[in-house]
Design an enzyme around this catalytic site. Sequence first.
Site, PDB file in Angstrom:
ATOM      1  N   HIS D 139     -48.671 -24.988  26.773  1.00 57.28           N
ATOM      2  CA  HIS D 139     -47.824 -25.785  27.664  1.00 57.28           C
ATOM      3  C   HIS D 139     -46.837 -26.566  26.793  1.00 57.28           C
ATOM      4  O   HIS D 139     -47.146 -26.917  25.654  1.00 57.28           O
ATOM      5  CB  HIS D 139     -48.750 -26.751  28.421  1.00 57.28           C
ATOM      6  CG  HIS D 139     -48.105 -27.511  29.532  1.00 57.28           C
ATOM      7  ND1 HIS D 139     -47.346 -28.650  29.322  1.00 57.28           N
ATOM      8  CD2 HIS D 139     -48.140 -27.328  30.874  1.00 57.28           C
ATOM      9  CE1 HIS D 139     -46.937 -29.121  30.489  1.00 57.28           C
ATOM     10  NE2 HIS D 139     -47.401 -28.346  31.452  1.00 57.28           N
ATOM     11  N   ASP D 216     -56.200 -28.933  24.298  1.00 55.53           N
ATOM     12  CA  ASP D 216     -55.552 -29.309  25.554  1.00 55.53           C
ATOM     13  C   ASP D 216     -56.443 -28.770  26.680  1.00 55.53           C
ATOM     14  O   ASP D 216     -56.422 -27.573  26.980  1.00 55.53           O
ATOM     15  CB  ASP D 216     -54.153 -28.692  25.589  1.00 55.53           C
ATOM     16  CG  ASP D 216     -53.485 -28.872  26.951  1.00 55.53           C
ATOM     17  OD1 ASP D 216     -54.113 -29.439  27.876  1.00 55.53           O
ATOM     18  OD2 ASP D 216     -52.325 -28.424  27.084  1.00 55.53           O
ATOM     19  N   GLN D 219     -56.559 -27.789  31.964  1.00 57.18           N
ATOM     20  CA  GLN D 219     -56.909 -26.807  32.995  1.00 57.18           C
ATOM     21  C   GLN D 219     -58.375 -26.397  32.913  1.00 57.18           C
ATOM     22  O   GLN D 219     -58.801 -25.506  33.654  1.00 57.18           O
ATOM     23  CB  GLN D 219     -56.007 -25.563  32.881  1.00 57.18           C
ATOM     24  CG  GLN D 219     -54.530 -25.822  33.089  1.00 57.18           C
ATOM     25  CD  GLN D 219     -54.180 -26.138  34.550  1.00 57.18           C
ATOM     26  OE1 GLN D 219     -54.964 -25.947  35.467  1.00 57.18           O
ATOM     27  NE2 GLN D 219     -52.974 -26.660  34.760  1.00 57.18           N
ATOM     28  N   LYS D 242     -55.033 -33.749  37.978  1.00 58.52           N
ATOM     29  CA  LYS D 242     -55.384 -32.340  38.232  1.00 58.52           C
ATOM     30  C   LYS D 242     -56.853 -32.187  38.598  1.00 58.52           C
ATOM     31  O   LYS D 242     -57.327 -31.076  38.814  1.00 58.52           O
ATOM     32  CB  LYS D 242     -55.095 -31.504  36.978  1.00 58.52           C
ATOM     33  CG  LYS D 242     -53.613 -31.383  36.649  1.00 58.52           C
ATOM     34  CD  LYS D 242     -53.418 -30.436  35.482  1.00 58.52           C
ATOM     35  CE  LYS D 242     -52.090 -30.628  34.781  1.00 58.52           C
ATOM     36  NZ  LYS D 242     -50.964 -29.972  35.437  1.00 58.52           N
ATOM     37  N   CYS D 382     -43.721 -24.807  32.654  1.00 56.06           N
ATOM     38  CA  CYS D 382     -43.785 -25.561  31.400  1.00 56.06           C
ATOM     39  C   CYS D 382     -44.407 -24.751  30.279  1.00 56.06           C
ATOM     40  O   CYS D 382     -45.084 -25.301  29.400  1.00 56.06           O
ATOM     41  CB  CYS D 382     -44.528 -26.881  31.576  1.00 56.06           C
ATOM     42  SG  CYS D 382     -43.718 -27.985  32.725  1.00 56.06           S
TER      43      CYS D 382
HETATM   44  C1  LIG Z   1     -52.311 -26.706  30.091  1.00 56.77           C
HETATM   45  C2  LIG Z   1     -51.599 -27.973  30.377  1.00 56.77           C
HETATM   46  N1  LIG Z   1     -51.339 -28.820  29.373  1.00 56.77           N
HETATM   47  C3  LIG Z   1     -50.701 -29.980  29.564  1.00 56.77           C
HETATM   48  C4  LIG Z   1     -50.274 -30.346  30.815  1.00 56.77           C
HETATM   49  C5  LIG Z   1     -49.547 -31.640  30.968  1.00 56.77           C
HETATM   50  O1  LIG Z   1     -50.258 -32.512  31.797  1.00 56.77           O
HETATM   51  P1  LIG Z   1     -49.522 -33.773  32.408  1.00 56.77           P
HETATM   52  O2  LIG Z   1     -48.257 -33.296  33.026  1.00 56.77           O
HETATM   53  O3  LIG Z   1     -50.481 -34.320  33.385  1.00 56.77           O
HETATM   54  O4  LIG Z   1     -49.271 -34.707  31.263  1.00 56.77           O
HETATM   55  C6  LIG Z   1     -50.522 -29.489  31.896  1.00 56.77           C
HETATM   56  C7  LIG Z   1     -50.069 -29.786  33.276  1.00 56.77           C
HETATM   57  O5  LIG Z   1     -48.923 -29.948  33.579  1.00 56.77           O
HETATM   58  C8  LIG Z   1     -51.192 -28.279  31.667  1.00 56.77           C
HETATM   59  O6  LIG Z   1     -51.457 -27.440  32.673  1.00 56.77           O
END
Ligand SMILES: Cc1ncc(COP(=O)(O)O)c(C=O)c1O
Lengths: 149, 149, 426, 426
Positions: D139, D216, D219, D242, D382
């Site tokens: 991401h 990270d 998910q 999430k 993203c």
């Molecule tokens: C795999 C992953 N990493 C990072 C993020 C970033 O999370 P957030 O937007 O809540 O900071 C997300 C979600 O957008 C994600 O799905």
Amino acid sequence: MSLESMYQEIILEHYKSPQGKGLREPFAVEVHHVNPTCGDEITLRVHTAADGTIDLSYDGQGCSISQASASVMFELVQGKSVDDGFALEAEFLELMQSKGEKSGDEDVLGDAVAFAGVSKFPARVKCALLGWMAMKDAVSQNIGVGNGR
Amino acid sequence: MSLESMYQEIILEHYKSPQGKGLREPFAVEVHHVNPTCGDEITLRVHTAADGTIDLSYDGQGCSISQASASVMFELVQGKSVDDGFALEAEFLELMQSKGEKSGDEDVLGDAVAFAGVSKFPARVKCALLGWMAMKDAVSQNIGVGNGR
Amino acid sequence: MLDVARIREDFPILSRKVHGDVPLVYLDSAATSQKPLSVIEAESNFYLNANAAIHRGAHALAEIATEHYESSRAAIAHFIGARPNEVVFVKNATEALNLIAYGFSNATAKFRNGSQLLAGEERFVLKPGDEIVLTEMEHHANLVPWQEVVLKTGAVLKFIPTTDDGRLVVDNLADIITERTKVVSVVHQSNLLGTLNPVQLIGAQAKAVGAWFILDACQSVPHMSVDVTTLGADFVAFSGHKMCGPTGIGVLWGSSEALDALPVFLTGGSMIETVYFDHSTYAKAPAKFEAGTPMSAQIVGLAAAVKYLSDLGMDAIAEHEHRLTAAALSALQQIDGVRIVGPTEALNRGSAISFVVDSLHPHDVGHVLDSRGVAVRVGHHCAWPTCRRMNVPATTRASFYLYNDESEIEHLVSGILAAQKFFGVA
Amino acid sequence: MLDVARIREDFPILSRKVHGDVPLVYLDSAATSQKPLSVIEAESNFYLNANAAIHRGAHALAEIATEHYESSRAAIAHFIGARPNEVVFVKNATEALNLIAYGFSNATAKFRNGSQLLAGEERFVLKPGDEIVLTEMEHHANLVPWQEVVLKTGAVLKFIPTTDDGRLVVDNLADIITERTKVVSVVHQSNLLGTLNPVQLIGAQAKAVGAWFILDACQSVPHMSVDVTTLGADFVAFSGHKMCGPTGIGVLWGSSEALDALPVFLTGGSMIETVYFDHSTYAKAPAKFEAGTPMSAQIVGLAAAVKYLSDLGMDAIAEHEHRLTAAALSALQQIDGVRIVGPTEALNRGSAISFVVDSLHPHDVGHVLDSRGVAVRVGHHCAWPTCRRMNVPATTRASFYLYNDESEIEHLVSGILAAQKFFGVA
Ligand SMILES: Cc1ncc(COP(=O)(O)O)c(C=O)c1O
Ligand SMILES: Cc1ncc(COP(=O)(O)O)c(C=O)c1O
């Protein structure tokens, strides 16, 4: 909101048979615009002729709205004067920002009034504007009024 | 919760007439502890004698609880063996973490059982522990078991 | 005139009891304010009807959420006289101030590493010996981030001094803010002393030497009408939770010019223009500073808070607080052994009133007050160096807001008298 | 087995209509999940009964608020198998990942400036040519912050490649993660492809070369039972929104050793030990990373969310999603012209399913689905470079959570067929 009122027939036609698509030479300025939320892209070249008329070419990938709108933009702006091109852009921008309140002046905008329904979908407005913004940016750079972005 | 049950008479007495306050020489280790939420401070010196008994001196500024507790700590720990000093600290810490559930063993903790009521006030527990934590840190350093903090 | 009795009905927590059956007298709004029902409901309603990822969806709910989000931004911008795209959402003022401070350390680190700077970023590069000017009455949030910048850049901190009664010494500003000064960052209204600072004056000198001018407006925006465009500042920071808004939301305002030039801070989703494995380009402000999924519900809640405040009128709120402040200052000074730490008059000062009681430690004063339901804050109030400057280890602080009334000053006073009696010092 | 009908009653938004009278089919939980009533009420109740500045007050309400705060931390820690003081609260996972990345650039900047490093900070100093290993399926939140670190330190990015069906190539890890590697940061489960990555394997190689290992887990934590201590990671990041929690709250878990060594990030109030005008010392973790007034209500809300999830059981949730995923994968692959982007089988994969429809742009697919109430996400999610790697400009993504059921897969399928029909491509 029916699908048909947004995807008017004329939009689908432009999408299937885009006008003027394909990059050409010569050109004075080339710009590359993207829609960061979805990745739609357009590359647009411009060459403002000695008589002040706009000569465009473009290529891109994206959704039906962004591709059809670029095609309609090409039809409207190609061969026009810079002033006319910018006036069209302003008129189209106003239509797109109208949140479904305006229907657009067909005498001025021609096929572009078919996008009136898009203005109800904020997420798609950027698609419809992509080609127009690229045109404005490129022409502005070409005539030296700075980076229009 | 009445004020009197937290500020027992004995606490107020130690606050007004703190025992052993004032820094002395010689010393092997000096530590400075603060309570970052309120700024209470204590400087504490220790010198563990050849026979393994603790010789303390301290100075500080702060609220009645932190100052009285340091005074009581001095009375209890001064001249005791390192093991006894640490056992007292452990016993007092347990009392302070009891959230008002324990009353403390007066045979072991002496005047320090007066602080039992403080354990109901999380914000004040740190005050009551300030002197004890400084003692433990300094003695640990002195006998070379590393930084006790 | 505010109808305080009416207003208090909007804040159910103010009717609660503490320690069993003691009515709450909440005099700690400078730490955090209470929230009216309309704010609590705005957040709940967002979750119940509109929650979705904003700016990303091509579906109805995402558009509804985005519309909530952007109209909230517009409302909050309007509240401070700003344009929507000059308002950046952060989690609190501390993040806002760090965001700016990191602008400097990031630009400097990139420059020193030989990386190419983006347009405008060169204005944030600091050289060893460059000066950062603060005041002697900053909250830790506007001091520690700059100490960190110093460690990373070799810049130097300087301080506008404070008088013994808690005013800034501003008659020799030109000696302090000089050609070497690159940053001036100042608290608008002190959370410890209550002082309202002459920020236009300081800003003018900052601009005269070409320095960036930053305001910590945590204690002004909640309490008075603030038009950010009239303060001469490049950046203004404040927190939602001190102005009837939710926790977890703060605002950084910046002029378009300043935000365009400022290097990015947090990076990731939603703040990008294009991303490749080896490099990225970034969106324009405010998006470029809003990486990741935003605090949407809290932003909607903050918009409800500014509506609540605007409906009452910021001038009416300021006037109400001014009256309470004057009354409290005079009542406190009539108590033997009580000394105000900060300006003793209500002129150019806010409603946060710090004081010390002879022979009593603030913790003990606070404890006695608490046993009577009076909630004040004790300690250094995150302005520890300022306490040292004022020669006090800590203070007791009472602070007033739109829901407080005169009767609560009486509770404060009788509580202090009770503390003196209890500890036998009066 | 989850009783989905019962569960849906806890989420009133799922019964709402869109575009007038079209029932909502919410298949966008990978972007953000909906919130059960218990979470919404936990936040409201905090404001109505307990709101005060935590860790600072000497008054009853402040103690009540602090108690809420710390017991929430304990509950959230317990949910991921961690100790409370290893849990740091941030606003979202993006902030958590930036916080770690800044540990490296801050340590490096201080080192290069000749400033003294604190104990452990030297382990975060990067030299030009030091390597940071990511994967080809990150991401933006776990890619762009490292690109910024590169610009500030001269370190170099390397990527573990992805196969054409969206799995990581891990048979030659030792060629990629080498003695030059200082950081390995990897997505646990891809939000674009759905792939669940073999993180223990990667972590073992990271540890073998002495590199920091970061996960990270945005998910994974919402969708399966995750015990952070069994993953071999030093740091794990995820977001509350999430996983049925509020917006504006995220978690950084770190081992005590890692958090003790990591340099501070945001600085200001509450994270200090002592502050002087010219220097400060800092508290221990987690406080040292929690500058400023925290998102107290959101933390309480997240604790309610983990209670909600735990009561249902994370294994039951994972099993439910696995069943939906298998069914959706097979239904989608039966449609002519639909191609899955990512693993085509439900083994070692989550419930986020990306796909493309021949001759149709995802925006148009999404629009037709939306007109039928089906909320999916379209675009690069993203993970733009990953889209390029998979040779698609963008995808349509449907993602399932505990409140989805089989009938919603049917709506998805019939919507795709309708889109093909509408655009005349089938
Ligand atoms: C795999 C992953 N990493 C990072 C993020 C970033 O999370 P957030 O937007 O809540 O900071 C997300 C979600 O957008 C994600 O799905
Ligand atoms: C003057 C001042 N500046 C900064 C802050 C920091 O605000 P926050 O804790 O909301 O980040 C505060 C409040 O604590 C404050 O009063």
